[in-house]
Design a protein around this motif. Sequence first.
Motif, PDB file in Angstrom:
ATOM      1  N   UNK A   1       2.791  -7.248  -5.930  1.00  0.00           N
ATOM      2  CA  UNK A   1       2.939  -8.089  -7.117  1.00  0.00           C
ATOM      3  C   UNK A   1       2.419  -7.401  -8.373  1.00  0.00           C
ATOM      4  N   UNK A   2       1.299  -6.683  -8.246  1.00  0.00           N
ATOM      5  CA  UNK A   2       0.777  -5.937  -9.387  1.00  0.00           C
ATOM      6  C   UNK A   2       1.690  -4.776  -9.745  1.00  0.00           C
ATOM      7  N   UNK A   3       2.223  -4.103  -8.721  1.00  0.00           N
ATOM      8  CA  UNK A   3       3.114  -2.981  -8.976  1.00  0.00           C
ATOM      9  C   UNK A   3       4.363  -3.391  -9.732  1.00  0.00           C
TER      10      UNK A   3
ATOM     11  N   UNK B   1       5.134   2.637  -7.367  1.00  0.00           N
ATOM     12  CA  UNK B   1       5.293   1.981  -8.672  1.00  0.00           C
ATOM     13  C   UNK B   1       4.097   2.205  -9.583  1.00  0.00           C
ATOM     14  N   UNK B   2       2.979   2.604  -9.014  1.00  0.00           N
ATOM     15  CA  UNK B   2       1.764   2.736  -9.829  1.00  0.00           C
ATOM     16  C   UNK B   2       1.753   3.991 -10.687  1.00  0.00           C
ATOM     17  N   UNK B   3       2.646   4.936 -10.405  1.00  0.00           N
ATOM     18  CA  UNK B   3       2.687   6.146 -11.226  1.00  0.00           C
ATOM     19  C   UNK B   3       3.393   7.278 -10.505  1.00  0.00           C
ATOM     20  N   UNK B   4       4.024   8.156 -11.278  1.00  0.00           N
ATOM     21  CA  UNK B   4       4.778   9.265 -10.686  1.00  0.00           C
ATOM     22  C   UNK B   4       3.885  10.232  -9.922  1.00  0.00           C
ATOM     23  N   UNK B   5       2.610  10.293 -10.306  1.00  0.00           N
ATOM     24  CA  UNK B   5       1.718  11.264  -9.653  1.00  0.00           C
ATOM     25  C   UNK B   5       1.441  10.908  -8.194  1.00  0.00           C
ATOM     26  N   UNK B   6       1.670   9.657  -7.815  1.00  0.00           N
ATOM     27  CA  UNK B   6       1.369   9.245  -6.455  1.00  0.00           C
ATOM     28  C   UNK B   6       2.225   9.969  -5.428  1.00  0.00           C
ATOM     29  N   UNK B   7       3.412  10.403  -5.845  1.00  0.00           N
ATOM     30  CA  UNK B   7       4.294  11.096  -4.906  1.00  0.00           C
ATOM     31  C   UNK B   7       3.699  12.409  -4.428  1.00  0.00           C
ATOM     32  N   UNK B   8       2.748  12.965  -5.164  1.00  0.00           N
ATOM     33  CA  UNK B   8       2.157  14.248  -4.787  1.00  0.00           C
ATOM     34  C   UNK B   8       0.973  14.094  -3.840  1.00  0.00           C
ATOM     35  N   UNK B   9       0.540  12.882  -3.563  1.00  0.00           N
ATOM     36  CA  UNK B   9      -0.624  12.653  -2.697  1.00  0.00           C
ATOM     37  C   UNK B   9      -0.223  12.807  -1.239  1.00  0.00           C
ATOM     38  N   UNK B  10      -1.057  13.458  -0.472  1.00  0.00           N
ATOM     39  CA  UNK B  10      -0.726  13.756   0.918  1.00  0.00           C
ATOM     40  C   UNK B  10      -0.505  12.501   1.750  1.00  0.00           C
TER      41      UNK B  10
ATOM     42  N   UNK C   1       0.903  -3.233 -13.248  1.00  0.00           N
ATOM     43  CA  UNK C   1      -0.531  -3.471 -13.413  1.00  0.00           C
ATOM     44  C   UNK C   1      -1.371  -2.920 -12.272  1.00  0.00           C
ATOM     45  N   UNK C   2      -0.765  -2.213 -11.331  1.00  0.00           N
ATOM     46  CA  UNK C   2      -1.511  -1.616 -10.230  1.00  0.00           C
ATOM     47  C   UNK C   2      -2.048  -0.263 -10.682  1.00  0.00           C
ATOM     48  N   UNK C   3      -3.363  -0.115 -10.709  1.00  0.00           N
ATOM     49  CA  UNK C   3      -3.954   1.148 -11.163  1.00  0.00           C
ATOM     50  C   UNK C   3      -3.753   2.235 -10.121  1.00  0.00           C
TER      51      UNK C   3
END
Length: 519
Positions: A358-360, A398-407, A364-366
């Motif tokens: 819901x936040x995403x 949805x929280x940010x494009x950088x999340x795709x790089x997290x293992x 609003x999801x950090x």
Amino acid sequence: MQRLRHGGGRLLYQGANGAEVAKVLHGLARLGLGPVQHSSVKELCMFVQRHPERMHAKELAAAAWALAKMRGQAQDAVVRRALSVISKQAVQRSVWLRPEAVAQIKAFQPQQLAVLAWAFGRLSYNPGEEALAALSAAALRHLEGFDAQHLGMLLRGLTLLQGSSMDTQLLSAVAAGIAKEEAVALNARDAVRILAAFVAAPEAGHARDVSRMAERIGDALQGRVSSIQPAEATNMLVCYSKLPAQHELVLRLARSAAARASDFSMGKWVRLLQSCKRLGYSRLQDARLVDFYAAADTRLQQHLLGAVVPAAAAAAAAGSSSAVQQQQGEQQDAAQQPGEQPAKHALQFTPALDIAELLGQRGSLSEQSAMYLADAGAKLVTSMSLRRLAQLLTAVMLSGDRMAAIEEVRQLLVVAAQRLQGEDLASGGQPLGVLVGLAWPLGRAVSRNMLLGQGEALLRGVYAGVLPQLAQCDEQQLVALVECMQRSGVSDDALQAAAEDMAGQRGWRLPAGQPLHWL
């Protein structure tokens, strides 16, 4: 009580009157029923069953109230027979007004009608359509005599027993009566009970009267929002989100929840966020909700760090069988069989996923919350259903494009791809919600070449599964599918054409590359 338990029931029939029996039952309910008193309650119920003529309407209502408070006895045959006698007496004395009954006892007053309805509802005891119709008709005739507390009890009982089939004349009269008042006096519990009746029966009452009724109730409560308990505040926000009315009270309830976020359980936060979504509020539409969404994100982090992540780490360290854990995850989303309980960490993770989703959707999801969520999800993925995995991936990405790089996110994507491989998605093996939920994160992954050439085939399989079910899509799902095709570069001509046609027929506007946060 000891004498009643050991064969002293005859004392009840040697001059005892209904008032004494009602008082004893009332006292037991007030003190709290223990196992020692079970036999005594049965003896008292047998008196009600055999000698209702010795009891006035007030005493019958008091007996029903006491039995409702002692819900542990509700399934006992003697108790239910006593309730049956009480309901029949209510019909005879209050509604049909038989001369022989009226000559002996007083008619049921609004207070007793309310107590009877509430007691039957609390015990899930349905006295029959005739009795309920008679009770509603009697309440309608005496509506002016109900105060807020007893009106709330009456509607609560009828809501539990009848739901959407409640007497529309009664509800219409309630709405019109409250709407015409310049000011009303009631507490939050009674307000929720009244509003919930109209949520359960949305066709009842004129929309204008229902809207004005909700406004009057909001006016009465908006000055004391901080004193409303979390359960009542949550239920009230849910009710307002489902009624044709918006009020300043709604925003004040949301801000109050933000100020005391830890007082609201995770389940309540899910319902609060769902209500704001139904109302159409976003952090861009009303600046006063910025703190609300920020508090929800903070509460999510606290829950993940305090409960989910440690439990997930313990579960991973235990090395449980992945096959067994996956079965538990599937059971979590299916109807539970008697005696079955999902894993504790799964129960803790479920509301966290709902809040994150819901936040995403609101943007609003950090990233910090998304990282904690991905960390916990990577440890629990073997016990997670495909639907929950899709929900997790969508929220995190949805929280940010950088999340795709997290293992951890990469691990989750690989697991999702492995579960989809080999499935005949076109045959309808997966529900629409799961397929749409997976399409968007898979599309983002394909656009970043994260699935080593498998992503395009997986996406086409998802499209093939969606196409036969496309008519069931809502606007948000259709937009997600179109955006997936745009961003991933993997399109399906048949799906694209069907989506455009469907959007045109329903008046929906498809995106032109904008992010999902506008939803």
